[in-house]
Scaffold this motif. Sequence first.
Motif, mmCIF file in Angstrom:
data_model
loop_
_atom_site.group_PDB
_atom_site.id
_atom_site.type_symbol
_atom_site.label_atom_id
_atom_site.label_comp_id
_atom_site.label_asym_id
_atom_site.label_seq_id
_atom_site.Cartn_x
_atom_site.Cartn_y
_atom_site.Cartn_z
ATOM 1 N N VAL A 143 11.421 -1.425 -18.216
ATOM 2 C CA VAL A 143 12.498 -0.593 -18.787
ATOM 3 C C VAL A 143 13.745 -1.410 -19.097
ATOM 4 O O VAL A 143 14.483 -1.101 -20.035
ATOM 5 N N LYS A 144 13.980 -2.472 -18.329
ATOM 6 C CA LYS A 144 15.174 -3.292 -18.529
ATOM 7 C C LYS A 144 15.130 -4.047 -19.852
ATOM 8 O O LYS A 144 16.170 -4.526 -20.332
ATOM 9 N N HIS A 158 14.092 -2.662 -22.666
ATOM 10 C CA HIS A 158 14.300 -1.736 -23.794
ATOM 11 C C HIS A 158 15.687 -1.961 -24.386
ATOM 12 O O HIS A 158 16.671 -2.063 -23.652
ATOM 13 N N GLU A 216 17.800 -0.113 -25.701
ATOM 14 C CA GLU A 216 18.798 0.914 -25.425
ATOM 15 C C GLU A 216 19.091 1.076 -23.932
ATOM 16 O O GLU A 216 19.889 1.930 -23.551
ATOM 17 N N PHE A 217 18.447 0.288 -23.097
ATOM 18 C CA PHE A 217 18.673 0.388 -21.650
ATOM 19 C C PHE A 217 20.144 0.113 -21.323
ATOM 20 O O PHE A 217 20.737 -0.792 -21.884
ATOM 21 N N PRO A 218 20.781 0.897 -20.441
ATOM 22 C CA PRO A 218 20.217 1.942 -19.582
ATOM 23 C C PRO A 218 20.274 3.343 -20.197
ATOM 24 O O PRO A 218 19.987 4.327 -19.510
ATOM 25 N N ILE A 248 18.466 5.390 -21.708
ATOM 26 C CA ILE A 248 17.122 5.845 -22.046
ATOM 27 C C ILE A 248 16.732 6.986 -21.124
ATOM 28 O O ILE A 248 17.321 7.173 -20.060
ATOM 29 N N CYS A 276 13.072 8.271 -19.542
ATOM 30 C CA CYS A 276 11.664 7.892 -19.439
ATOM 31 C C CYS A 276 10.758 9.116 -19.400
ATOM 32 O O CYS A 276 10.927 10.004 -18.560
ATOM 33 N N ASN A 283 14.759 0.486 -10.808
ATOM 34 C CA ASN A 283 14.989 -0.422 -11.932
ATOM 35 C C ASN A 283 16.098 0.054 -12.862
ATOM 36 O O ASN A 283 16.241 -0.466 -13.973
ATOM 37 N N VAL A 294 16.826 3.368 -13.956
ATOM 38 C CA VAL A 294 16.647 4.582 -14.755
ATOM 39 C C VAL A 294 17.192 5.775 -13.983
ATOM 40 O O VAL A 294 16.883 5.960 -12.810
#
Length: 472
Positions: free
Chosen positions: A174-175, A177, A179-181, A183, A185, A228, A230
Amino acid sequence: MKPSFLILDCYVDEPACFGVPPFFSPYPRYVYGALRSVGIPSESITYKTIDNLRSNNFIIEKKYNQVFLIGGAVVPGKYLGFKIGTITEIRKIIEKNMDHFFVIGGAIRMVLDETYENVLLLRGDIEYYACQSARMLLKRSTTESNFFLFKSLEDSFRNMSHIREWAVLGSEIVKEHPEFPNIICEVETSRGCPRLNHCTFCYEGLYESFDSREVSDILSEIDCLIENGVSRIRLGRQADILQYGSLVNTFKKGFPKPNVEAVCKLFNALKERKEKGKLEVLNIDNANPGTIYYFPEESKKILTVIVDAITPGDTLALGFESFDENVIEKNNLKITSDEALKVIALINEIGGVMEKGVYKLLPGINLIHGLTGETQSTFKKNFEVLEKLKEMKFLIKRINIRKAISFPGTPLADEKNQKIAHQLTNRFEYFREKIRQEIDHPILIKLYPLGTILEKVYILEQMYHYSLGKEI
């Protein structure tokens, strides 16, 4: 030299899964987890999106042993701020990178008909194939790409025990991506449609069985996603959230009886995480209106627990598809228009409570154009039912009106040998706009009157003198 892999996310839009940013679908996470499960180090796995390639003329600069390409829209729509990868774009990617071997999964594999020597269109799950191919490459003395060898590997389906491990291991991606953070999921709870008989266009019905994940497995994945970074989760990868954990042993009109205990156990555990501040957003997606109509008491219990657990402003997406009796019968849809009113009323009763200035959980209505049996009067019937809902002062979060795509293997695909009449399409477009102006817009004004405060709005597009944004 260790093998290297690229996960190329072209975004997905399926009836039971959404992965267009800020949504992050589980498929890339599963592939990453599958690769890690056989010993591929994280530094040997790269994650990119279609947007990365758009900005680079669709060229993949680094050499990878395999590119796992995921994409496809089963029910395509309009997207705010982002655009799903098109078939034309995916062909460009393949043709401009002939020295790479592409393994293609997701719904896009079902509509790509060209044969490229460097492409494998999977029938099964891309994450299962990723596990097999990575294990093979690690055993070989060379990492030279052997397209023939890759194509000879088993093309099959994963099961819930595979996901138990891969979903957890895949959470760290996820890190990566872009657009993180910022996002949300998408998390899977079950797979397949538990109905005895499926709608003619049903994509989930193509799976041979209905399977639910264990509560502990779902919670383990969500806990790892939280670790992580999210803070937003949507339980969206399922055909019907009310059927989570169903034993599929008691039926009424082809609909299985919901397992109240299983659903409540899951959402009570998620509520604890929300109350501890670990989840900023907890949403759901997809419920079958037939389940609610045929099992109202069980549905009331489930919806009460769900409404208590989720964060406000959520939508319970309901696939009515059509309110035309002829279309309903010929496509094996769920319930009639009169029955739909009762379903909407029940959801309003339980979810129509306000929190932080917005309603907690309201129904979202999904309609589809292009089904068997449609006539020019179909769209008028749909409009009349929606108008009746408005007159009865029911609260509706949103109305989605889309065109059907007939995928191979579904009954609709066998019946779609002729094009839809031009007059029928014109009638559809006329009533779609009429619904937008006379139904949709007034309902939204009612839900969000002038002065409503929306928190943490994510601006996705800016044009002229206004901005378009959404709460994630």
